[in-house]
Scaffold this motif. Structure first.
Motif: not given
Length: 143
Positions: A60-83
């Protein structure tokens, strides 16, 4: 300089967004534990996540990422994104039909010190196959 787990993950995402796999990997530990659930992939080491990222940016050379949410829980980070992107090469056995992909995903990162030591990736494989016009999931490619 010490960075927060969120900053480390944001640097990974920034490299991925720019299709700079080496930049993304610069934030990853050499013995990172990688699990990509839709691919039934569970292994350790930088080459594992490198292949996952390389396959995406090549296909997917025209790749576009849309980050919808970032949740930081101490050492753990959850990222919700559309590819998103237009298929330009075979991907996960799906032949290239130049279809547009947009798939929701969730990435769970574990950060130790300044390095990502764990990556768990989730997306709906059926959604991915539908977007790439795969008719049968029991026979992804035409032989």
């Amino acid at each position: 300089m010490t960075t927060s787990p969120r900053q480390t993950v944001e640097a990974f995402i920034a490299g991925f967004r720019l299709q700079d796999v080496d930049a993304a990997l610069s934030t990853v530990s050499g013995d990172v534990q990688v699990t990509v659930y839709p691919l039934q992939l569970s292994d350790s080491g930088k080459p594992v996540i490198s292949k996952v990222l390389d396959d995406i940016v090549v296909s997917f050379p025209d790749l576009h990422l849309t980050v919808r949410n970032v949740l930081e829980l101490g050492r753990v980070v959850v990222v919700e994104m559309k590819i998103e992107g237009t298929q330009a090469a075979d991907y996960l056995g799906a032949i290239n039909q130049e279809k547009h992909l947009d798939v929701d995903s969730a990435w769970r990162f574990t950060v130790t010190g300044d390095a990502i030591t764990g990556i768990d990736v989730y997306w709906c494989q059926n959604q991915l196959y539908r977007r790439l016009a795969v008719k049968r999931t029991d026979q992804v490619t035409i032989v």
